[in-house]
Write a protein that holds these residues in place. Structure first.
Motif, short mmCIF file in Angstrom:
data_model
loop_
_atom_site.label_atom_id
_atom_site.label_comp_id
_atom_site.label_asym_id
_atom_site.label_seq_id
_atom_site.Cartn_x
_atom_site.Cartn_y
_atom_site.Cartn_z
N HIS A 108 -5.25 -6.54 2.47
CA HIS A 108 -4.02 -6.41 1.69
C HIS A 108 -3.58 -4.95 1.71
N LYS A 109 -2.28 -4.74 1.65
CA LYS A 109 -1.72 -3.38 1.72
C LYS A 109 -2.26 -2.50 0.59
N TRP A 110 -2.37 -3.02 -0.63
CA TRP A 110 -2.86 -2.20 -1.74
C TRP A 110 -4.30 -1.73 -1.47
N PHE A 111 -5.13 -2.61 -0.88
CA PHE A 111 -6.52 -2.24 -0.59
C PHE A 111 -6.58 -1.27 0.60
N GLU A 112 -5.68 -1.45 1.56
CA GLU A 112 -5.58 -0.50 2.67
C GLU A 112 -5.33 0.91 2.13
N TYR A 113 -4.44 1.02 1.16
CA TYR A 113 -4.13 2.32 0.58
C TYR A 113 -5.29 2.88 -0.24
N VAL A 114 -6.04 2.02 -0.91
CA VAL A 114 -7.25 2.47 -1.62
C VAL A 114 -8.25 3.04 -0.62
N LEU A 115 -8.48 2.31 0.47
CA LEU A 115 -9.41 2.79 1.50
C LEU A 115 -8.92 4.10 2.12
N ALA A 116 -7.63 4.19 2.41
CA ALA A 116 -7.08 5.41 3.00
C ALA A 116 -7.24 6.60 2.05
N THR A 117 -7.05 6.36 0.77
CA THR A 117 -7.22 7.43 -0.22
C THR A 117 -8.68 7.87 -0.26
N MET A 118 -9.60 6.93 -0.20
CA MET A 118 -11.03 7.28 -0.14
C MET A 118 -11.30 8.15 1.09
N GLY A 119 -10.71 7.80 2.22
CA GLY A 119 -10.89 8.58 3.43
C GLY A 119 -10.38 10.00 3.29
N VAL A 120 -9.22 10.15 2.69
CA VAL A 120 -8.65 11.49 2.49
C VAL A 120 -9.55 12.32 1.59
N LEU A 121 -10.14 11.70 0.57
CA LEU A 121 -11.02 12.42 -0.35
C LEU A 121 -12.34 12.83 0.29
N SER A 122 -12.63 12.34 1.49
CA SER A 122 -13.86 12.72 2.18
C SER A 122 -13.68 13.99 3.00
N ALA A 123 -12.53 14.65 2.88
CA ALA A 123 -12.27 15.96 3.48
C ALA A 123 -12.39 15.96 5.00
#
Length: 160
Positions: A76-91
């Motif tokens: 789902h798009k909302w979960f895709e964005y959650v995962l992408a945000t987690m990725g960004v927070l991993s520096a």
């Protein structure tokens, strides 16, 4: 840029500029890790194990690599964005540049055009390429062609 025009991937001569900020932070993290050895608590060990074996595999391996770079699964798009945000927070750096560079890696794998060409040695392929600034990173016209699926989404432009 003309539709269908080929993007010029990074060339060896573009790798001459050192990426001082990457060198500093990668070195700093490893020095702190060694220094922390004398100040270890079980809570810190548990946190590090969680980050290493729990969070980072989801943020980087599953999200940046399998999902965004290869589109290996759907969600789902909302979960895709959650995962992408987690990725960004991993520096790992700008999300769309990371994905574009990985797609370039597969397109030109083990050639001089590969952003982390293994022919330049084990160290360069795994971490050394992060020590050099690649000119294409500064030019969205160069890398955006490799991430059209992300570039047209406002949330990815915001994260980038």
């Amino acid at each position: 840029m003309k539709a269908g025009a080929e993007v010029t991937p990074p060339k060896a001569q573009e790798l001459k500029k050192l990426q001082i900020s990457n060198i500093f932070w990668i070195t700093f993290v490893h020095i702190v890790a060694v220094a922390a050895f004398w100040h270890v608590t079980w809570g810190a060990v548990a946190f590090c194990l969680f980050m290493h074996f729990g969070y980072n595999p989801i943020a980087v391996t599953m999200t940046y690599h399998r999902f965004l770079s290869h589109r290996g699964f759907k969600t789902h798009k909302w979960f895709e964005y959650v995962l992408a945000t987690m990725g960004v927070l991993s520096a790992q750096g700008p999300i769309m540049v990371w994905v574009a560079e990985h797609r370039l890696h597969h397109r030109y794998s083990d050639t001089g055009l590969d952003p982390h060409d293994s022919n330049r040695g084990f160290f360069y392929a795994h971490i050394g390429h992060l020590f050099y600034h690649k000119d294409f990173e500064d030019n969205p016209e160069q890398w955006v062609k490799y991430v059209p699926d992300m570039a047209n989404q406002p949330y990815y432009r915001f994260l980038n």
